[in-house]
Design a protein around this motif. Structure first.
Motif, short mmCIF file in Angstrom:
data_model
loop_
_atom_site.label_atom_id
_atom_site.label_comp_id
_atom_site.label_asym_id
_atom_site.label_seq_id
_atom_site.Cartn_x
_atom_site.Cartn_y
_atom_site.Cartn_z
N ALA A 19 0.82 -1.22 0.00
CA ALA A 19 0.00 0.00 0.00
C ALA A 19 0.85 1.27 0.00
O ALA A 19 0.70 2.11 -0.90
CB ALA A 19 -0.98 -0.01 1.17
N THR A 65 -3.80 0.45 -4.12
CA THR A 65 -3.72 0.85 -2.71
C THR A 65 -5.00 0.45 -1.97
O THR A 65 -4.94 -0.09 -0.86
CB THR A 65 -3.47 2.36 -2.59
N HIS A 69 -5.25 -2.27 1.09
CA HIS A 69 -5.86 -1.99 2.41
C HIS A 69 -6.88 -3.07 2.76
O HIS A 69 -6.90 -3.57 3.89
CB HIS A 69 -6.53 -0.62 2.43
N HIS A 87 -11.05 -0.41 8.54
CA HIS A 87 -9.90 -0.37 7.65
C HIS A 87 -10.30 -0.84 6.24
O HIS A 87 -9.95 -0.21 5.24
CB HIS A 87 -8.78 -1.25 8.22
N GLY A 91 -10.30 1.05 2.54
CA GLY A 91 -9.76 0.51 1.30
C GLY A 91 -10.78 0.54 0.18
O GLY A 91 -10.48 0.90 -0.97
N LEU A 120 -9.77 5.51 7.06
CA LEU A 120 -8.34 5.21 7.22
C LEU A 120 -7.71 6.01 8.36
O LEU A 120 -6.65 5.63 8.86
CB LEU A 120 -7.60 5.45 5.90
N ALA A 182 -1.35 5.08 4.72
CA ALA A 182 -0.89 3.86 4.04
C ALA A 182 0.21 3.16 4.83
O ALA A 182 0.32 1.94 4.79
CB ALA A 182 -0.39 4.22 2.63
N PRO A 185 -0.83 0.71 8.60
CA PRO A 185 -1.11 -0.72 8.58
C PRO A 185 0.17 -1.57 8.49
O PRO A 185 0.26 -2.63 9.11
CB PRO A 185 -1.99 -0.91 7.35
#
Length: 195
Positions: A19, A65, A69, A87, A91, A120, A182, A185
């Motif tokens: 990501a 990306t 996620h 989360h 994504g 996010l 990004a 995580p």
């Protein structure tokens, strides 16, 4: 086989690291292909607009990306389920941003971006586990959410042309926010593998 050694958990570092690498690499490449682009003042959405020189680069980057996620949220079992769900929603919002260029569907693009950025930023607040140490502790996860929400606030102020620098730094504030979102995580996944 316990939750932390399942095949999904072992593969979690792949999408978690993908990501931030894809996002930063993608916006760097897309900006290089469009020399008149102002990375400090313009948002990354401008690089995915249909009138951009290579909209497929940024659009593809956002799609990768977003999928990364979602895959990370699915794979990391030690994160509490509410955090994983939020989360994954982030994504999905990122994927929707990729599919809805700002110049084609501005309202839908804006709504998808709001969902993505909001989710996010907030998912870490729901991810920590009581009694955990390190990266999955409630304190660390809530602190991360606090930082991400603060960065989101700065971006929103710049987007609304409010604050000491206003819209002149919209692109920069968005990149700092998106990179942090990004990267977190990956920190969580790699931190839980150590535990």
């Amino acid at each position: 086989m316990d939750r932390t050694t399942s095949p999904n958990a072992r593969r979690a570092p792949i999408p978690a690291v993908l990501a931030p690498v894809a996002l930063v690499g993608g916006w760097t490449l897309a900006a290089a292909l469009q020399p008149d682009f102002d990375p400090v003042g313009e948002t990354i959405s401008a690089l995915a607009a249909t009138h951009a020189r290579a909209p497929w680069v940024m659009g593809g980057t956002l799609a990768v990306t977003g999928l990364a996620h979602m895959a990370t949220a699915l794979a990391v079992r030690r994160v509490r389920t509410p955090g994983r769900v939020v989360h994954a929603v982030g994504g999905a919002g990122t994927l929707a941003v990729a599919l809805l260029p700002v110049d084609v569907a501005p309202a839908a693009h804006g709504a998808a971006a709001a969902v993505a950025f909001g989710a996010l930023s907030l998912w870490p607040a729901l991810a920590g586990r009581r009694g955990e140490r390190g990266v999955l502790s409630v304190t660390v996860q809530r602190s991360a959410a606090g930082v991400l929400v603060a960065l989101l606030g700065v971006f929103v102020l710049a987007l609304q042309d409010v604050g000491p620098f206003g819209a002149s730094v919209t692109g920069l504030t968005e990149r700092v926010l998106a990179a942090a979102q990004a990267l977190w995580p990956a920190v969580v996944v790699l931190g839980t593998r150590e535990a």
